[in-house]
Design an enzyme around this catalytic site. Structure first.
Site, PDB file in Angstrom:
ATOM      1  N   CYS A  51      48.392  -3.437  -0.284  1.00 16.55           N
ATOM      2  CA  CYS A  51      48.013  -3.324  -1.867  1.00 16.55           C
ATOM      3  C   CYS A  51      48.734  -1.974  -2.341  1.00 16.55           C
ATOM      4  O   CYS A  51      49.237  -2.008  -3.502  1.00 16.55           O
ATOM      5  CB  CYS A  51      46.585  -3.154  -2.085  1.00 16.55           C
ATOM      6  N   ASN A  52      49.135  -1.221  -1.217  1.00 15.88           N
ATOM      7  CA  ASN A  52      49.773   0.029  -1.855  1.00 15.88           C
ATOM      8  C   ASN A  52      51.108   0.171  -1.238  1.00 15.88           C
ATOM      9  O   ASN A  52      52.040   1.194  -1.874  1.00 15.88           O
ATOM     10  CB  ASN A  52      48.941   1.453  -1.226  1.00 15.88           C
ATOM     11  N   ARG A  53      51.684  -0.853  -0.360  1.00 17.51           N
ATOM     12  CA  ARG A  53      53.101  -0.681   0.137  1.00 17.51           C
ATOM     13  C   ARG A  53      53.741  -1.795   0.744  1.00 17.51           C
ATOM     14  O   ARG A  53      53.172  -2.863   0.947  1.00 17.51           O
ATOM     15  CB  ARG A  53      53.084   0.596   1.169  1.00 17.51           C
ATOM     16  N   SER A 110      49.349   7.320   2.812  1.00 12.86           N
ATOM     17  CA  SER A 110      48.652   6.436   1.957  1.00 12.86           C
ATOM     18  C   SER A 110      48.061   6.964   0.603  1.00 12.86           C
ATOM     19  O   SER A 110      48.001   8.253   0.429  1.00 12.86           O
ATOM     20  CB  SER A 110      47.420   5.837   2.910  1.00 12.86           C
ATOM     21  N   GLU A 115      42.669   7.057   5.222  1.00 17.41           N
ATOM     22  CA  GLU A 115      42.417   5.618   5.262  1.00 17.41           C
ATOM     23  C   GLU A 115      42.428   5.088   6.327  1.00 17.41           C
ATOM     24  O   GLU A 115      43.569   5.427   7.061  1.00 17.41           O
ATOM     25  CB  GLU A 115      42.761   4.975   4.018  1.00 17.41           C
ATOM     26  N   THR A 116      41.441   4.428   6.753  1.00 22.53           N
ATOM     27  CA  THR A 116      41.418   4.080   8.271  1.00 22.53           C
ATOM     28  C   THR A 116      42.112   2.523   8.325  1.00 22.53           C
ATOM     29  O   THR A 116      42.366   1.865   9.598  1.00 22.53           O
ATOM     30  CB  THR A 116      39.825   3.784   8.478  1.00 22.53           C
ATOM     31  N   ALA A 191      36.360 -12.881   0.957  1.00 22.57           N
ATOM     32  CA  ALA A 191      35.426 -12.686   2.092  1.00 22.57           C
ATOM     33  C   ALA A 191      36.653 -12.117   3.322  1.00 22.57           C
ATOM     34  O   ALA A 191      36.116 -12.289   4.503  1.00 22.57           O
ATOM     35  CB  ALA A 191      35.080 -14.010   2.739  1.00 22.57           C
ATOM     36  N   GLU A 193      38.945  -8.659   5.001  1.00 22.97           N
ATOM     37  CA  GLU A 193      38.413  -7.367   5.405  1.00 22.97           C
ATOM     38  C   GLU A 193      38.206  -6.382   4.470  1.00 22.97           C
ATOM     39  O   GLU A 193      37.353  -5.609   4.463  1.00 22.97           O
ATOM     40  CB  GLU A 193      39.716  -6.898   6.360  1.00 22.97           C
ATOM     41  N   SER A 195      37.203  -6.777   1.515  1.00 23.53           N
ATOM     42  CA  SER A 195      35.664  -7.222   0.885  1.00 23.53           C
ATOM     43  C   SER A 195      34.649  -7.087   1.743  1.00 23.53           C
ATOM     44  O   SER A 195      33.799  -6.357   1.220  1.00 23.53           O
ATOM     45  CB  SER A 195      35.901  -9.025   0.678  1.00 23.53           C
TER      46      SER A 195
END
Length: 431
Positions: A51-53, A110, A115-116, A191, A193, A195
């Site tokens: 979602c970020n990269r 990130s 973030e993991t 449903a 990861e 979520s």
């Protein structure tokens, strides 16, 4: 061989552009990898899309040609202009590419520092490329070292503790808005990861959770793994809950918006929707009493996160720098070993040849061959000991490639130096 990395992130690209270059399924990833690897300048390639990269990592025999191929393929896939893509992207080669990879794996690049999820996403992307034959030993070396670096960062800093994901940041924002969450319902769509993480954070924050997914069987299986209650509803009830629940978080892998303006009905209470999917799940629109947050809108919490983690981030970057340097030293040592091996092999071949000729000409007796051979090997081993020891030490020197090339040329050894030139800065190309 050179490492090449092309990077689009929240730092250089707006969410509208990231949506167009995002890869929402394995099939689109494979199509891209196949097209890129077809170019004769690209030996190996891995694609990471979150979602970020979007990160594209390759090994290349021609940086400029490979860069052209990647941007041309990406332009055709996204429908975006070739020149505009080059202008906004961060392009790294060799040392810069490895440092960037290690930073990404360690969650230092990130949106939410520490973030993991990113290291798991990177591993999944690597496994896919490896299993399908799009990458091999050279990227594997870099990836394995990157995962080792990420583990060191987690173990030696506190960056991996606390609320450190896009999902947790969205929930934190919702809790700050609602304040008293007791008895407040929160709807989660999807449903996967992300979520799953969202529901765990919502439960911890005190929300009552409703889960909706197209795959209700998968949703129920996921909920069965929790030690808290989640109300699973069928997907056809989505519109109903959108208009009844004050908080909603959506994180599906749909390639198009699943929530449209005509699904939103007037209501008397405020609603707060968090779209942490890319491409976005919610189409762009405005509605009374509705606030929509996309990934990039969570920046205020991210900024607070940065301030709190600044000191730990400094330590983490030191680890990344150290591991990057170790990686290149290790690569250089791998280059030296074949040269040493070929040097001894050449010496053994000379011994075998000279002994054979000496026996044929009657200079020595055949029964003395083994003893003379051992004597010759002892002499050559002692003679070669110091130069080979020095060769192993020069792997740490900047002149390593030149020296190795000279040794190979002088002794006529097999192969050439599989060198990696160092470049400490991100690069831009002029076209």
């Amino acid at each position: 061989m050179s490492y090449l990395s092309i990077s689009f992130t929240h730092k250089n690209t707006d969410i509208q552009t990231r949506e167009k270059i995002a890869f929402s399924n394995e099939s689109s990833v494979e199509t891209f990898l196949k097209s890129v690897k077809a170019d004769d300048s690209i030996d190996e390639v891995v694609l990471l899309s979150t979602c970020n990269r979007v990160e594209i990592m390759t090994t290349s025999s021609n940086i400029k040609q490979s860069t052209n191929k990647i941007f041309d393929t990406l332009a055709k896939y996204s429908g975006l202009d070739f020149d505009n893509l080059i202008e906004i992207a961060d392009i790294y080669d060799n040392t810069g590419a490895i440092h960037h990879l290690f930073s990404v794996a360690s969650a230092l690049d990130s949106l939410v520092i520490g973030e993991t999820q990113i290291v798991g996403q990177l591993k999944d992307s690597f496994r896919l490329a490896l299993s399908k034959g799009y990458c091999g030993k050279d990227i594997s070396k870099a990836m394995n070292y990157a995962f080792k670096c990420a583990a060191n960062v987690r173990n030696e800093t506190s960056l991996g503790t606390g609320s450190v994901s896009v999902a947790s940041t969205a929930v934190s924002k919702a809790k700050d808005i609602i304040q008293n969450t007791q008895g407040v319902k929160a709807l989660v769509i999807g449903a996967g990861e992300m979520s799953e993480l969202t529901m765990k954070h919502l439960n911890k924050a005190g929300f009552d959770i409703v889960l909706i997914s197209r795959d209700i069987k998968k949703a129920k299986m996921l909920v069965d793994t929790f030690d808290f209650e989640v109300d699973v509803q069928a997907y056809e009830n989505l519109e109903k809950y959108l208009n009844e629940v004050p908080v909603m978080v959506t994180a599906t892998s749909a390639p198009y918006p699943i929530i449209k303006e005509d699904m939103v009905k007037p209501c008397t209470f405020n609603r707060y929707w968090f779209d942490i999917a890319l491409p976005r799940d919610i189409e762009e629109f405005e509605s009374p009493n509705l606030q929509i947050y996309a990934v990039d809108d969570l920046q205020d919490i991210v900024n607070s996160n940065m301030i709190l983690r600044a000191e730990q981030a400094k330590r983490a970057y030191m680890i990344v720098n150290q591991e990057s340097e170790k990686f290149f030293k290790w690569l250089k040592s791998l280059e030296v070993e074949p040269v040493v091996k070929h040097l001894y092999k050449r010496a053994d071949n000379v011994i075998e040849k000279k002994l054979e000729n000496a026996i044929k000409k009657g200079f020595i007796k055949s029964e003395d061959e083994e003893n003379i051979k051992k004597l010759c090997q002892t002499v050559l081993n002692e003679f070669l000991h110091e130069p080979t020891t020095r060769l192993k030490k020069i792997s740490k020197d900047v002149e390593c490639d030149i020296i190795l090339g000279t040794v190979q040329s002088v002794f006529g050894l097999e192969g050439g130096s599989n060198s990696i030139k160092k470049c400490d800065h991100a690069i831009k190309f002029n076209y």
